[in-house]
Design an enzyme around this catalytic site. Structure first.
Site, PDB file in Angstrom:
ATOM      1  N   ASP A  88       0.819  -1.214   0.000  1.00  6.99           N
ATOM      2  CA  ASP A  88       0.000   0.000   0.000  1.00  6.99           C
ATOM      3  C   ASP A  88       0.852   1.263   0.000  1.00  6.99           C
ATOM      4  OD1 ASP A  88      -2.307  -1.441  -0.105  1.00  6.99           O
ATOM      5  OD2 ASP A  88      -2.829  -1.191   2.002  1.00  6.99           O
ATOM      6  N   ARG A 173       5.479  14.889  24.348  1.00  6.65           N
ATOM      7  CA  ARG A 173       4.483  15.647  25.109  1.00  6.65           C
ATOM      8  C   ARG A 173       3.237  15.866  24.265  1.00  6.65           C
ATOM      9  NH1 ARG A 173       8.243  20.564  27.558  1.00  6.65           N
ATOM     10  NH2 ARG A 173       9.698  19.236  28.733  1.00  6.65           N
ATOM     11  N   ARG A 190      -6.299  18.737  24.004  1.00  6.59           N
ATOM     12  CA  ARG A 190      -4.945  18.286  24.351  1.00  6.59           C
ATOM     13  C   ARG A 190      -4.903  16.785  24.068  1.00  6.59           C
ATOM     14  NH1 ARG A 190      -3.370  18.336  29.579  1.00  6.59           N
ATOM     15  NH2 ARG A 190      -1.186  18.685  29.026  1.00  6.59           N
ATOM     16  N   TYR A 205      -3.997   4.074   9.651  1.00  3.31           N
ATOM     17  CA  TYR A 205      -3.673   4.554  11.000  1.00  3.31           C
ATOM     18  C   TYR A 205      -4.934   4.836  11.801  1.00  3.31           C
ATOM     19  CZ  TYR A 205      -0.917   7.253  14.466  1.00  3.31           C
ATOM     20  OH  TYR A 205      -0.310   7.723  15.601  1.00  3.31           O
TER      21      TYR A 205
END
Length: 308
Positions: A88, A173, A190, A205
């Site tokens: 792919d 982070r 966040r 994904y």
């Protein structure tokens, strides 16, 4: 935003006279398959072209003197169809490069999973008979176009067939960003990032991040948060004519990834704007292809219960 999509075509299954071959680099198996396929197509009266990087990287393993080679733009101008040998990832790169030229793509799976590459290596030559006889089934897939702006200045623009991912980068982070759809504020989040996926990318994904699987006929874009700090932030589907904007509030090492193959570093205040591209890709599937059968096979879903 362009709502017309003038490059979406339904006549992408015309019988080809010139076929481009594109392969994964540095692979002995690819070299052998490419050699067999080039000779077979030539014997069927097809003009064979080879993508230049494929030719350059396989030159020690393959006699290429009989076949002309050139860049993707050259292939786009001369080829009626492209056959991609690999997985792919190879298909994603070829799709982005050839989208503007409306060259239909056929995938021969020589990778590990192959959601977009339908033909197995063992069935390659037999499948070519059906392809050259016009029996393959066309399917149109949308692409995303994305722009990265900094202080209202364009710093990058790319296409994506699978997804555009904004994430935290290498530092680890969480990043903070604001999400807008058609200029309307959606949320301040966040998280590790956000995946913006097409139906094609919904099995990539986004699937590992618990995003929904979208059938290719569904004209939608999936917004899938990556490890959100608030557990109430869930995947959202928006229309393929909506414009999406991600504004980086705080992200020391944040980045934007296009199909996992092109990366752009982001800074605080950067905006990533996404919309459906005016270009589409036509994938050609062999006779009898079933999207759900492919999912059952690739995702190892249970078979139909036996009737007693």
């Amino acid at each position: 935003m362009n709502n017309a999509f003038p490059h979406e075509s339904t006549d992408c299954a015309n019988l080809p006279k010139t076929i481009a071959l594109i392969g994964k680099y540095h692979s002995q198996e690819i070299a052998e398959s490419l050699r067999m396929l080039a000779r077979y197509l030539h014997e069927r009266g097809i003009t064979v072209l080879i993508e230049e990087e494929t030719a350059r990287n396989l030159v020690s393993q393959l006699d290429l003197r009989s076949w002309a080679s050139g860049s993707f733009s050259w292939l786009g101008a001369h080829a009626d169809m492209a056959i991609v040998l690999g997985g792919d990832g190879t298909m994603l790169n070829a799709a982005r490069q050839l989208a503007r030229y409306r060259v239909p793509l056929v995938g021969v799976n020589q990778g590990r999973l192959g959601f977009m590459t339908d033909i197995s290596r063992s069935d390659m030559l037999a499948s070519m008979d059906s392809l050259l006889d016009g029996q393959f089934v066309p399917e149109t897939r949308m692409l995303l176009e994305a722009e990265v702006t900094r202080d209202e200045r364009l710093v990058a623009a790319h296409l994506a067939l699978n997804d555009v991912v904004v994430d935290k980068g290498a530092i680890g982070r969480m990043i903070e960003f604001e999400l807008f759809v058609d200029g309307e504020f959606i949320y301040h989040l966040r998280s590790d990032g956000l995946i913006v996926a097409t139906s094609t990318g919904s099995t990539a994904y986004a699937l590992s991040a618990n995003g929904p699987i979208l059938h290719p006929q569904v004209s939608a874009i999936a917004l899938v948060p990556l490890c959100p700090h608030s557990l109430t932030n869930r995947p959202i589907l928006v229309g393929d004519r909506n414009e999406i904007e991600i504004r980086i509030v705080h992200g020391i090492d944040s980045r934007a990834h296009f199909d996992g193959q092109v990366t752009v570093d982001l800074k605080n205040g950067d905006c990533v704007r996404l919309r459906r591209s005016e270009y589409s890709i036509c994938l050609l599937h062999p006779p009898g292809h079933s999207y759900f059968a492919m999912l059952r096979q690739k995702l190892h879903w249970s078979e139909r219960p036996k009737e007693h």
